[in-house]
Write a protein that holds these residues in place. Structure first.
Motif, PDB file in Angstrom:
ATOM      1  N   ILE A 126       0.863  -1.182   0.000  1.00  7.92           N
ATOM      2  CA  ILE A 126       0.000   0.000   0.000  1.00  7.92           C
ATOM      3  C   ILE A 126       0.899   1.230   0.000  1.00  7.92           C
ATOM      4  O   ILE A 126       1.848   1.320   0.780  1.00  7.92           O
ATOM      5  N   ASN A 127       0.590   2.155  -0.897  1.00  4.23           N
ATOM      6  CA  ASN A 127       1.347   3.399  -1.022  1.00  4.23           C
ATOM      7  C   ASN A 127       0.452   4.577  -0.666  1.00  4.23           C
ATOM      8  O   ASN A 127      -0.681   4.658  -1.123  1.00  4.23           O
ATOM      9  N   LEU A 128       0.998   5.482   0.130  1.00  2.10           N
ATOM     10  CA  LEU A 128       0.364   6.776   0.386  1.00  2.10           C
ATOM     11  C   LEU A 128       1.166   7.765  -0.448  1.00  2.10           C
ATOM     12  O   LEU A 128       2.382   7.850  -0.324  1.00  2.10           O
ATOM     13  N   TYR A 129       0.517   8.480  -1.358  1.00  2.00           N
ATOM     14  CA  TYR A 129       1.232   9.388  -2.247  1.00  2.00           C
ATOM     15  C   TYR A 129       0.547  10.749  -2.257  1.00  2.00           C
ATOM     16  O   TYR A 129      -0.624  10.876  -1.925  1.00  2.00           O
ATOM     17  N   GLY A 130       1.280  11.762  -2.623  1.00  2.00           N
ATOM     18  CA  GLY A 130       0.748  13.114  -2.687  1.00  2.00           C
ATOM     19  C   GLY A 130       1.866  14.129  -2.691  1.00  2.00           C
ATOM     20  O   GLY A 130       3.050  13.773  -2.725  1.00  2.00           O
ATOM     21  N   TYR A 131       1.501  15.404  -2.614  1.00  2.00           N
ATOM     22  CA  TYR A 131       2.493  16.475  -2.719  1.00  2.00           C
ATOM     23  C   TYR A 131       3.064  16.901  -1.376  1.00  2.00           C
ATOM     24  O   TYR A 131       4.232  17.188  -1.263  1.00  2.00           O
ATOM     25  N   ASP A 132       2.274  16.931  -0.338  1.00  4.82           N
ATOM     26  CA  ASP A 132       2.762  17.373   0.969  1.00  4.82           C
ATOM     27  C   ASP A 132       2.351  16.353   2.030  1.00  4.82           C
ATOM     28  O   ASP A 132       1.517  16.622   2.887  1.00  4.82           O
ATOM     29  N   LEU A 133       2.947  15.154   1.964  1.00  2.00           N
ATOM     30  CA  LEU A 133       2.574  14.095   2.903  1.00  2.00           C
ATOM     31  C   LEU A 133       3.003  14.425   4.331  1.00  2.00           C
ATOM     32  O   LEU A 133       2.316  14.034   5.281  1.00  2.00           O
ATOM     33  N   ALA A 134       4.077  15.153   4.504  1.00  2.00           N
ATOM     34  CA  ALA A 134       4.509  15.533   5.852  1.00  2.00           C
ATOM     35  C   ALA A 134       3.479  16.458   6.505  1.00  2.00           C
ATOM     36  O   ALA A 134       3.243  16.387   7.713  1.00  2.00           O
ATOM     37  N   GLY A 135       2.823  17.294   5.710  1.00  2.00           N
ATOM     38  CA  GLY A 135       1.824  18.216   6.236  1.00  2.00           C
ATOM     39  C   GLY A 135       0.425  17.639   6.281  1.00  2.00           C
ATOM     40  O   GLY A 135      -0.519  18.266   6.778  1.00  2.00           O
ATOM     41  N   LEU A 136       0.262  16.426   5.796  1.00  2.00           N
ATOM     42  CA  LEU A 136      -1.043  15.757   5.782  1.00  2.00           C
ATOM     43  C   LEU A 136      -1.478  15.420   7.209  1.00  2.00           C
ATOM     44  O   LEU A 136      -0.657  15.027   8.043  1.00  2.00           O
ATOM     45  N   SER A 137      -2.741  15.563   7.499  1.00  2.00           N
ATOM     46  CA  SER A 137      -3.281  15.257   8.826  1.00  2.00           C
ATOM     47  C   SER A 137      -2.962  13.813   9.221  1.00  2.00           C
ATOM     48  O   SER A 137      -3.033  12.891   8.399  1.00  2.00           O
ATOM     49  N   ASN A 138      -2.623  13.608  10.493  1.00  2.00           N
ATOM     50  CA  ASN A 138      -2.343  12.266  10.999  1.00  2.00           C
ATOM     51  C   ASN A 138      -3.555  11.342  10.899  1.00  2.00           C
ATOM     52  O   ASN A 138      -3.414  10.124  10.928  1.00  2.00           O
ATOM     53  N   ALA A 139      -4.739  11.903  10.767  1.00  2.00           N
ATOM     54  CA  ALA A 139      -5.948  11.085  10.622  1.00  2.00           C
ATOM     55  C   ALA A 139      -5.876  10.219   9.366  1.00  2.00           C
ATOM     56  O   ALA A 139      -6.537   9.184   9.284  1.00  2.00           O
ATOM     57  N   TYR A 140      -5.064  10.614   8.375  1.00  2.00           N
ATOM     58  CA  TYR A 140      -4.917   9.850   7.137  1.00  2.00           C
ATOM     59  C   TYR A 140      -3.628   9.033   7.101  1.00  2.00           C
ATOM     60  O   TYR A 140      -3.428   8.252   6.181  1.00  2.00           O
ATOM     61  N   LYS A 141      -2.761   9.234   8.099  1.00  3.97           N
ATOM     62  CA  LYS A 141      -1.467   8.549   8.095  1.00  3.97           C
ATOM     63  C   LYS A 141      -1.308   7.515   9.211  1.00  3.97           C
ATOM     64  O   LYS A 141      -0.602   6.529   9.026  1.00  3.97           O
ATOM     65  N   LEU A 142      -1.927   7.755  10.351  1.00  2.00           N
ATOM     66  CA  LEU A 142      -1.698   6.895  11.515  1.00  2.00           C
ATOM     67  C   LEU A 142      -2.954   6.113  11.883  1.00  2.00           C
ATOM     68  O   LEU A 142      -4.073   6.567  11.673  1.00  2.00           O
ATOM     69  N   ASP A 143      -2.705   4.930  12.441  1.00  2.00           N
ATOM     70  CA  ASP A 143      -3.780   4.075  12.949  1.00  2.00           C
ATOM     71  C   ASP A 143      -4.842   3.766  11.887  1.00  2.00           C
ATOM     72  O   ASP A 143      -6.040   3.768  12.158  1.00  2.00           O
ATOM     73  N   GLN A 144      -4.377   3.470  10.681  1.00  2.00           N
ATOM     74  CA  GLN A 144      -5.290   3.125   9.587  1.00  2.00           C
ATOM     75  C   GLN A 144      -5.696   1.656   9.692  1.00  2.00           C
ATOM     76  O   GLN A 144      -4.982   0.828  10.270  1.00  2.00           O
ATOM     77  N   VAL A 145      -6.854   1.340   9.127  1.00  2.00           N
ATOM     78  CA  VAL A 145      -7.355  -0.033   9.100  1.00  2.00           C
ATOM     79  C   VAL A 145      -7.642  -0.389   7.643  1.00  2.00           C
ATOM     80  O   VAL A 145      -8.325   0.354   6.938  1.00  2.00           O
ATOM     81  N   PHE A 146      -7.096  -1.529   7.201  1.00  2.00           N
ATOM     82  CA  PHE A 146      -7.306  -2.003   5.835  1.00  2.00           C
ATOM     83  C   PHE A 146      -7.883  -3.412   5.869  1.00  2.00           C
ATOM     84  O   PHE A 146      -7.535  -4.202   6.755  1.00  2.00           O
ATOM     85  N   ARG A 147      -8.742  -3.696   4.927  1.00  2.00           N
ATOM     86  CA  ARG A 147      -9.249  -5.057   4.750  1.00  2.00           C
ATOM     87  C   ARG A 147      -8.853  -5.537   3.368  1.00  2.00           C
ATOM     88  O   ARG A 147      -9.048  -4.839   2.375  1.00  2.00           O
ATOM     89  N   VAL A 148      -8.285  -6.733   3.351  1.00  2.00           N
ATOM     90  CA  VAL A 148      -7.880  -7.377   2.107  1.00  2.00           C
ATOM     91  C   VAL A 148      -8.866  -8.512   1.848  1.00  2.00           C
ATOM     92  O   VAL A 148      -9.021  -9.404   2.682  1.00  2.00           O
TER      93      VAL A 148
END
Length: 186
Positions: A126-148
C-alpha cells in the motif's frame, strides 16, 4: 504357407514356431507393462473456492515510509483477485470502507493525496502518495485499518456483476461471514 522341416539328425527344425513363440513372449511383456498405479493426493485446505478477508489494524505511514507491505497469513493462488479497502469512517449504518485506489483532491481540482496498492501471492503493498505528505493530517497517516478481500479465480466471471467498490456488496455476493474476518495487528 507350409513350414519347412529340416532334418538334422533327430532334431526337427521349425522356424515358424520359434517366431510365433518370440512374438507371444514380447506380447506378454508388453501387456504386463500396462499396469497403472494411481496415487490420489487430497488437499485438505480448499483455497480455490473460499473467499477470505484479512483485517490489518494499527497501520501507520511515517515520513520515509509512505509505502508498506501487509503480509498474507498464507500464500494465495496467482490467479486470485485481491481487493483492498480502507476504513474511512463510520455511521449508524456501520463502517464505511473505501476501495483502493482512493484519491483526494484540493478544492481547485488538483491532486492532494491518495492511496494505491499492488499485490503478489504473498502480500499487498500500500502506497500513500501526494504532494505534501509531511503536512497531511495524521488522521490519514496513523492508525489506519485495511481489509484485504481475496476472491478465488473460480468466481472471476461473476465479478463483473458485483459492484466491487461497495464492500458490503462484495461480502454478500461471495457469502463471506463477517465473524470469520481474520484480524492482524501491525
Amino acid at each position: 504357407m507350409k513350414s519347412m522341416i529340416f532334418k538334422t539328425g533327430t532334431i526337427k527344425y521349425r522356424p515358424m514356431k520359434k517366431i510365433t513363440l518370440v512374438l507371444a513372449f514380447i506380447g506378454m511383456i508388453g501387456l504386463t507393462s500396462c499396469v497403472r498405479e494411481e496415487t490420489v493426493v487430497q488437499d485438505t485446505y480448499d483455497q480455490d473456492t473460499i473467499s477470505e478477508v484479512w483485517e490489518y489494524t494499527n497501520v501507520d505511514f511515517y515520513p520515509g515510509n509512505y509505502s508498506l507491505f501487509l503480509d498474507f497469513p498464507h500464500t494465495i493462488y496467482s490467479s486470485d483477485m485481491v481487493l483492498v479497502y480502507r476504513l474511512a469512517g463510520g455511521s449508524s449504518a456501520g463502517d464505511v470502507w473505501k476501495l483502493l485506489p482512493e484519491t483526494y483532491y484540493f478544492d481547485d481540482g488538483t491532486l492532494d493525496f491518495g492511496y494505491n496498492n499492488d499485490f503478489t501471492q504473498y502480500d499487498v503493498k500500500i502506497n500513500l502518495y501526494g504532494y505534501d505528505l509531511a503536512g497531511l493530517s495524521n488522521a490519514y497517516k496513523l492508525d489506519q485499518v485495511f481489509r484485504v478481500v481475496v476472491i478465488p479465480a473460480s468466481f472471476g466471471k461473476s465479478t463483473s456483476k458485483v459492484d466491487v467498490s461497495d464492500y458490503n456488496a462484495v461480502i454478500k455476493a461471495y457469502k463471506i461471514d463477517e465473524s470469520k474476518v481474520k484480524k492482524i495487528k501491525m
